[in-house]
Every structure is written in structure tokens, then in C-alpha cells.
Design a protein around this motif. Sequence first.
Motif, short mmCIF file in Angstrom:
data_model
loop_
_atom_site.label_atom_id
_atom_site.label_comp_id
_atom_site.label_asym_id
_atom_site.label_seq_id
_atom_site.Cartn_x
_atom_site.Cartn_y
_atom_site.Cartn_z
N ALA A 160 12.14 -21.15 11.74
CA ALA A 160 11.70 -20.02 10.82
C ALA A 160 12.73 -19.20 10.44
N ALA A 161 13.63 -18.82 11.88
CA ALA A 161 14.83 -18.36 11.79
C ALA A 161 15.66 -19.09 10.83
N ALA A 162 15.85 -20.76 11.23
CA ALA A 162 17.04 -21.24 10.56
C ALA A 162 16.80 -20.95 9.24
N LEU A 163 15.52 -21.23 8.71
CA LEU A 163 15.33 -21.13 7.23
C LEU A 163 15.92 -20.15 6.44
N MET A 164 15.71 -19.32 7.58
CA MET A 164 15.79 -17.25 6.57
C MET A 164 17.46 -17.37 7.19
N VAL A 165 18.61 -18.00 7.53
CA VAL A 165 19.37 -18.38 7.39
C VAL A 165 20.16 -18.63 6.59
N ALA A 166 19.76 -20.36 6.00
CA ALA A 166 19.94 -21.02 5.54
C ALA A 166 20.03 -20.32 3.62
N ASP A 167 18.78 -19.38 3.14
CA ASP A 167 18.44 -18.67 2.11
C ASP A 167 18.59 -17.48 2.51
N HIS A 168 19.88 -16.56 3.90
CA HIS A 168 19.83 -15.17 3.19
C HIS A 168 21.42 -15.22 3.82
N PRO A 169 22.49 -15.82 3.97
CA PRO A 169 23.59 -15.77 5.01
C PRO A 169 23.55 -14.18 5.82
N LEU A 170 23.44 -13.25 4.41
CA LEU A 170 23.98 -11.91 5.05
C LEU A 170 22.79 -11.57 6.11
N GLY A 171 21.05 -12.08 6.03
CA GLY A 171 20.35 -11.87 6.70
C GLY A 171 19.50 -10.89 6.11
N VAL A 172 18.00 -11.34 6.39
CA VAL A 172 17.23 -10.44 6.37
C VAL A 172 16.82 -8.84 5.80
N GLY A 173 17.82 -8.33 7.22
CA GLY A 173 17.62 -7.25 7.23
C GLY A 173 17.87 -7.38 9.19
N VAL A 174 18.34 -6.24 9.40
CA VAL A 174 17.59 -5.40 10.90
C VAL A 174 16.15 -5.22 10.67
N ASN A 175 15.39 -5.60 11.91
CA ASN A 175 14.52 -5.62 12.24
C ASN A 175 13.42 -5.57 10.75
N GLN A 176 13.57 -6.82 10.02
CA GLN A 176 13.03 -7.30 9.33
C GLN A 176 12.66 -9.05 9.57
N PHE A 177 12.51 -9.32 10.87
CA PHE A 177 11.92 -10.77 11.21
C PHE A 177 10.65 -11.31 11.00
N SER A 178 10.15 -9.95 11.68
CA SER A 178 8.10 -10.31 10.84
C SER A 178 8.09 -10.00 10.11
N ASN A 179 8.05 -8.73 9.18
CA ASN A 179 8.02 -9.12 7.60
C ASN A 179 8.56 -10.74 6.93
N ALA A 180 9.30 -10.73 7.41
CA ALA A 180 9.93 -11.98 6.33
C ALA A 180 8.77 -13.20 6.73
N LEU A 181 9.16 -13.22 8.02
CA LEU A 181 8.05 -14.38 8.37
C LEU A 181 6.54 -14.32 7.88
N GLU A 182 6.03 -13.21 8.00
CA GLU A 182 4.45 -13.12 7.50
C GLU A 182 4.69 -13.10 6.39
N ASN A 183 5.32 -12.88 5.21
CA ASN A 183 5.68 -12.01 3.89
C ASN A 183 6.22 -13.00 2.94
N GLN A 184 6.95 -13.46 3.41
CA GLN A 184 8.26 -13.76 2.41
C GLN A 184 7.96 -15.49 2.35
N GLY A 185 6.80 -15.83 3.04
CA GLY A 185 6.45 -17.46 3.44
C GLY A 185 6.96 -18.39 4.07
N TYR A 186 7.46 -17.76 5.69
CA TYR A 186 8.81 -19.15 6.18
C TYR A 186 7.82 -18.95 7.27
N ALA A 187 6.63 -18.59 7.41
CA ALA A 187 5.60 -18.87 9.01
C ALA A 187 4.84 -20.47 8.32
N GLY A 188 4.91 -20.70 6.56
CA GLY A 188 4.38 -21.66 6.28
C GLY A 188 5.29 -22.77 5.65
#
Length: 463
Positions: A297-325
Amino acid sequence: MSGHSPALVALKWAAALSALCLALLLGRVLRGRPSLLAAATSLLGLLPFVGLRQLSLHVVSYEAYRGDARGLEVTAIDFLACALLVALPRPSAPMPYRRAFAFFGLAAVLSIPGSALPLYSLFSVWKLARVALVVAAVARLCEDEAAAPRLLRGMAAGVLCEALLTGVQHFALHQYQARGTFEHQNTLTMACNLVAPIGLALLLVRPGRWAAAALIGGTLVCLFALSRGSLVSLCVSLVAVFAFSALRGLTRRKLAIAGVAAAAALVVSVKALPTIVHRFQTAPRSSADSRALLERAAALMVADHPLGVGVNQFSNALENQGYAGRAGIDVSTYDASAIVHNIYRLNAAELGLPGLLAFLILIGGPLALAISGTLRAGDTARGAVLLGCAAAFSTSYLQGTLEWLSRQSAFAYLYFMLAALVAALHRHALAAPQAAGSTSVRAVFAGAARQLASLAAPAGKGA
């Protein structure tokens, strides 16, 4: 539990401001009183081990969130750092690692506009500022080198307290994996693993009760907590400390400590080895599987957002932005709001590749200073502390591939206290005359080669 009623928030702000005023007053009291300042120094080293969550205040709190920061938090360590900054004279040198902190802080701040929950990102930026405050306080404190052993004694006392508590939890309360005052056994053991190698390094050059307490206490904590990664990290760091110290020259003291350690390891093996082996053999496969899925999931976030999803946002992105699925995480089996257990992937996912670079620079500085300082300081107490820090930092960086420890408050405080101590000792080493036994890396290994050659030489063809 989160409280957001206006009255409760106002009460929290009033409590925080009152505590700050008391801290400033304490600083005035400490000024010019060496005995009180010495006690405050040891207390600063002790505080990360005494249940930090019970000594903190969340002015704004979202405890249900799974990120690394859940509110605008202030702790007893922050207030004591403020008091010390008031009590101590102006520093003779700028704050160490200030550029690295600024670079990493800039990466964190620039990630806020793109965050889905900007307030939560602000929580992490606030935590970073508090850690920088502690670095400034410890660096100023340790301009007087006599403060260094006081700070380390406080840390050793904390490790010893954790050893006693985990022993009670393990034997009396029958906790298979004791965790002391910490939220998780891995955080506890890695905090102790920062201090135990320093204890061994000091014992190899001179006697010391607190050094022995740090070493023995840290070892017992790892045994009672049964954290696999921490057991391996502790062994690697202790072996590295002894090996490098031995390369500087074997003494009767070092050989005696090696013999005692070997005997103790034999006794522990007879008693505890079956439990340790059982822990390694029965570790749930689901733990490794969840780590792999979260890293995907972290690798997918980096691929989609080279500048990051935002500090302290991993849990929120995983749960609410489709990365878990997308990562294949079955939410019925795994926690869909977890954090990736790899500090490097976490920084890359939240802050992008520039943020990861900033993080590597931030943690690279203390290790570089510890290595260069111990080479210059030689087989002295100062060199021993720097050697222990170098070994502890190195193994914590390796375990960072399995944990996100440097974002957790207690570990971060302790690590950066030691980082500030390293910077101060490095300055003292540069200012002092070249110590006997100081050398370069090449000379250390050349000396080791000569020792091995002399040992391999046939009897009678010696010197």
C-alpha cells in the motif's frame, strides 16, 4: 477518549499555559543551583521510561485516529526542556542538526496543503517542533561535559525500572510478552536497546554501577518482552560494541567481561532458550503477511503521490482512499487503518521521495558524528559513549525496516536526546587533545590484522 466541548478545550489550554508558566519559574529556580540542575538532568533521561502518556496533556485530542500523532500534545519532557533552556546560559554554538530539522520540517509543512486531514498533519509538525526543543535543551545542557553522565544515569535508571516492572509482569502477572510502561513491547525493547550498548561500551573501559544496570536491565527487558527483532538487534549491537572495542586493544578487563558475558549467556540459554525458540517458531504468519500488504500500500501511495499523501496521513489514506483494497488487504482480517511497519516506506508514502531524503539526512547526522567522534576519542569514557551510540543507532536504523519507532514519542525523545549528546561529545572530542588509542577506521582494522597474524604465528616465532 476525545473531548472537544469548548469548556473542556478552554480548560486544557489553561492547564497547558499554567504548566508552561510553572516550567519557566522552575527554570529560574534551577539557575545557579548545580545540585538541582544535576537532578533535573537525570530526571530528563528518566522521563521517557515512566509512562509518558500519563505525563502528557492533549490540548486537542483525536485518540481514535491510528496515526503517529493524535493531537496537540505537550508532555512533562517538553516542560522540563523549557525549564532547562531558561536555567542554562546562552549556548556557545548553534543547535546541532538544525539544518536537517529544518529540511525535514519543511517537507512536513509542505505536505499539509495536500493532506486530506490537514489538522492531523499539523499534529506531527508540532511533535517535530517539540523534539527539536529537547535537542536544543540537551545540547545546551551537555556543553558542560559533566552533564553527560547525569543524563545517562537517568536513562539507566529508567531501563532498570522497566526491567523490574517487566519481571513482575512476566512472572507474577504471567504476561507472555511484558511491555512495562509502554504501549507495545517493541517500543519498550527498542528504547532500552538505545541505552544497553552504551552500558557495555562504558563497562569495557571502566567500572560503573549505572552502566551495568543499563546493560543487565536492557537484556532482561528484551527477554521478558520476547520481541524477536529487538533480541536480534540487542545481540548485534552488543557484539559490535565488544568487537570494535577489542580491535582497539584487548585488556584484562575486556577479557573478563567477555568471560562473564559468555557464562551469563550460557545460563540464560539453559533457562530461556526454549521460550525464545518457541517465540520465533510460533510467530503468527499473519503478522508478516500484514507487513507485506502494508508495504505494498505504501508503494502504491508513492506511485500515485510522488510528493506524499501528507504527514500523519497514511492510516487515513489506507482506510478512506482505496489503498487497502488496491493492496489486497482483507478488512475482515486485517486492520484497514494500520500504519506500515517500515519507517522508510512510511516517510516515502507520507512525505514523498524528498521527504524520505530529508529523513535520511536527519538520522544520518547523529550516526556520522558518533562514528567520527569515537574514532577520535579512542578508548576513553567519551569514546565509549560515542561507540555505544553508534552501535545503538545503527541497529535501530536496521530495525526501522520492521518498525515505525522514530515517529513514536517515547522513542523519538530518547533517540534525539542521545543524538544531542553525541553532538556535544563530538565537539568536546574535537576540542580535546588527541586521545591515546584514537585512530582511523583503516588503522583499527590494520591493528586487528596484526593481532590475528600474531595469534596465527607458530610458537617460538613471536616478537
